[in-house]
Design an enzyme around this catalytic site. Structure first.
Site, PDB file in Angstrom:
ATOM      1  NE  ARG A 279      -3.522   0.244   2.740  1.00 52.97           N
ATOM      2  CZ  ARG A 279      -3.937   0.476   3.773  1.00 52.97           C
ATOM      3  NH1 ARG A 279      -3.551   0.034   5.070  1.00 52.97           N
ATOM      4  NH2 ARG A 279      -4.490   1.459   3.948  1.00 52.97           N
TER       5      ARG A 279
ATOM      6  CG  ASP B 155       3.344   6.502   2.374  1.00 51.70           C
ATOM      7  OD1 ASP B 155       2.123   6.208   3.071  1.00 51.70           O
ATOM      8  OD2 ASP B 155       4.237   6.816   2.992  1.00 51.70           O
TER       9      ASP B 155
ATOM     10  NE  ARG C 233       8.334   9.358   2.246  1.00 49.37           N
ATOM     11  CZ  ARG C 233       7.258   9.830   2.588  1.00 49.37           C
ATOM     12  NH1 ARG C 233       6.096   9.191   2.551  1.00 49.37           N
ATOM     13  NH2 ARG C 233       7.147  11.175   2.952  1.00 49.37           N
TER      14      ARG C 233
END
Length: 319
Positions: free
Chosen positions: A84, A86, A247
């Site tokens: 999923r 971002d 990230r």
């Protein structure tokens, strides 16, 4: 939401959880299955999406794809996805699955001689927006689970660190204003490989583990004539990723690449196992880099005969 993730492993909503635990029904003795499980391989430009997962009032990849499926099949269908992503995160090799009643599937070719799977690809192309493309649809065993069945996921993060390589047409590249030391970033990354508790590198979800196996975290600057020439490209591979983990890994390495942090600093962050913010000279949670440069590149699965066992192992580990 997960980062291209950031997700994949611990972010299922109750609706997705239910779907992923309901395999296509079948009967013994040669009777035809009542529904078919389909695997969809797709890509999308995440710039204008509020991530993968459907959310009221937001444009999402799941929302667009489920809307298109409903239009084509005239049936409400639910997707289970490998990762999923971002808001702003892209995908070249996203994978999802869904169960389609066989009587619905049989209507898709119409009067053509195409297979139902090929017909679904063509029909989806006619109704999906241009920033989402379904490349392949194939029928898979009922034991296939896009999320829990994955062996590993690979992400790539692209950075432009100088005016000579800034390309305003690239929406999948982070424009960075300072030059980065790729060798220093590579050195710092090696200490993070293996199985660790990545609490300092993710936003934990209640009741979910933050232990992951990081299999690759490498950096390169492709040379003349190569794909992504002149950019800095990170390749990140793990069995699965916690929320914001990719990230955060990149964000920590950017600090090293700029010379603001020593190469040993990311390992100190890992050992700290904290969500507290770092001070100027201290160790805390890793900084989060922007989503723009991040792309889900590939999701790998085992052979069909190993799918059920792999999904069972993954569910146990994530619990």
């Amino acid at each position: 939401m997960p980062d291209a993730f950031s997700e994949p492993a611990d972010s299922a909503t109750p609706r997705e959880w239910t779907v992923s635990h309901q395999p296509a029904r079948s009967f013994e003795g040669g009777h035809e299955m009542q529904s078919a499980r389909l695997r969809l391989d797709l890509s999308y430009d995440g710039t204008d999406f509020h991530g993968w997962a459907a959310q009221p009032g937001q444009r999402t990849v799941q929302g667009e794809l489920e809307r298109a499926l409903a239009q084509v099949t005239r049936t409400e269908l639910r997707l289970t996805v490998a990762g999923r992503t971002d808001a702003g995160v892209h995908a070249r090799g996203q994978v999802c699955h869904l169960d389609v009643p066989r009587d619905v599937l049989a209507t898709l070719p119409g009067r053509s001689d195409r297979s139902p799977a090929d017909a679904l690809v063509t029909r989806l192309a006619g109704v999906l927006p241009p920033d989402v493309v379904v490349h392949i649809v194939r029928e898979v065993p009922a034991s296939f689970d896009a999320r829990f069945g994955a062996l590993w996921r690979r992400y790539r993060y692209r950075i432009s660190d100088g005016p000579a390589v800034h390309d305003p047409l690239r929406r999948d590249v982070l424009r960075h204003r300072r030059p980065l030391d790729v060798e220093a970033m590579s050195e710092a990354s090696r200490a993070l490989l293996g199985e660790h508790d990545f609490l300092s590198y993710c936003r934990p979800r209640e009741g979910a583990t933050t232990i992951r196996e990081l299999r690759e975290l490498s950096w390169e600057r492709p040379g003349e004539g190569q794909a992504d020439e002149g950019l800095i490209v990170a390749t990140v591979v793990a069995d699965a990723f916690c929320h914001h983990m990719v990230r955060s890994l990149v964000g920590a390495m950017i600090g090293v690449g700029e010379g603001r942090r020593p190469p040993e600093w990311p390992a100190e962050v890992l050992s700290a196992r904290t969500r507290e913010a770092a001070t100027r000279d201290g160790v805390g949670a890793a900084p989060l880099c922007p989503s723009r440069g991040l792309t889900l590149d590939h999701v790998a699965y085992p052979p069909d005969e190993e799918l059920a066992a792999r999904a069972a192992i993954a569910r146990t580990r994530r619990a």
